[in-house]
Design an enzyme around this catalytic site. Sequence first.
Site, PDB file in Angstrom:
ATOM      1  N   CYS A  48      10.179   1.879  -1.169  1.00 37.21           N
ATOM      2  CA  CYS A  48       9.683   0.770  -0.506  1.00 37.21           C
ATOM      3  C   CYS A  48      10.570   0.387   0.785  1.00 37.21           C
ATOM      4  O   CYS A  48       9.312  -0.226   0.874  1.00 37.21           O
ATOM      5  CB  CYS A  48       9.581   0.413  -1.873  1.00 37.21           C
ATOM      6  N   ASN A  85       1.365  -2.183  -6.058  1.00 37.87           N
ATOM      7  CA  ASN A  85       2.644  -2.118  -5.399  1.00 37.87           C
ATOM      8  C   ASN A  85       2.011  -0.492  -4.330  1.00 37.87           C
ATOM      9  O   ASN A  85       1.859   0.246  -4.829  1.00 37.87           O
ATOM     10  CB  ASN A  85       3.458  -1.652  -6.268  1.00 37.87           C
ATOM     11  N   HIS A 125       8.202  -7.126   0.384  1.00 38.40           N
ATOM     12  CA  HIS A 125       7.384  -6.378  -0.869  1.00 38.40           C
ATOM     13  C   HIS A 125       7.207  -6.158  -1.859  1.00 38.40           C
ATOM     14  O   HIS A 125       7.319  -6.971  -2.204  1.00 38.40           O
ATOM     15  CB  HIS A 125       8.517  -4.943  -0.058  1.00 38.40           C
TER      16      HIS A 125
END
Length: 331
Positions: free
Chosen positions: A116, A286, A256
């Site tokens: 990520c 996500n 994020h």
Amino acid sequence: MTKITAAISAVGKYVPEYVLTNKELETYVDTNDEWITSRTGIKERRILKGEGLGTSYMAIKASEDLIQKRNLDPKEIDLVIVATATPDLLVASTAAYVASEIGAVNAFAYDLQAACSSFLYGMSTAASYIESGRYTKVLVIGADKMSSIIDYKDRATCIIFGDGAGAALFEPSLEGLGLQDEYLRSDGVGRDFLRIEAGGSIMPPTQETVANKKHYVYQEGKTVFKYAVSNMADVAEKMLTRNNLTEPDIQWLVAHQANKRIIEATANRVGVSSEKVMMNIQRYGNTTSATLPLLLADYEKELKKGDNLIFAAFGGGFTWGAAYLKWAYNS
Ligand code: UT7
């Protein structure tokens, strides 16, 4: 001599059409809209459907969006970086294919994998090439087809992830705009808590690995949550303190999108009020490497030249970090 800094001069995005709602997930696993919304902030995510379509499909679309908006000749691009945890193929570089397909025929291209944090690390790489004067146009694409590695019978993961892609072009600025500072970290202690166990060099694929669902993402959510909250907040705070920034100096937090509670905890620690926090997790979930550039594309119209942006990310590995960037244009 005037110092060269690395500015973002254009952004683009692509999300697939198919919307996977919390309601539909209720038909796959024992979950419900109320739990998912209150624990994660996610209402829906996008899924790439269609035989033979991989991450490159979305990366190309996001790049084409950028190229068209910026009226850019792709032949001028020097380097294409595809930040991804879900490459089209395990050996052939996805970025090489993307570069060819978008007409970046004078560029070289490679993939960058830091889960990520991939896009954040990609920003750092792009900025280094630009600041050194070696290249003048670096395209960084964050793209992931998370649905290709998710078990839709595992409620610990299938509610979280979605597919998407975002792209950002880095160019030299002589006005001091663009990347100002960064603090990037990693710690291999994390690899047991968020991983795909099989398919790599430690455990190549066999019939057993497939039967035992070892090719899907496994996550120990609580542990990852704990590390994410403290580490993302720490590095974001560091960006402010070591650049002598206080809340009024910050226009946007670009965090994020893994869990709304993690984003809010980071915002609280750096004292940034909620209207300055970019948020699209409710629509996309996500998307791993794509969250940060998707935020930039979604908020592009609200961004003004000179705005101070604080980026923060945390992901598998563990990898994490923060960056401080001055926005370079009005759209
Ligand atoms: O992007 C890379 C980094 N990744 C992250 O940052 C993700 C970090 N982790 C998280 O966001 C959260 O840990 C999750 C969203 C994955 C899970 O939320 P949580 O608040 O940590 O839930 P939990 O795993 O502690 O589970 C709490 C309860 C449990 O029930 P009991 O044992 O208290 O009775 C779970 O069985 O909720 C249950 N549960 C669910 N219930 C309905 C777990 N998943 C679900 C679900 N639907 N999908």
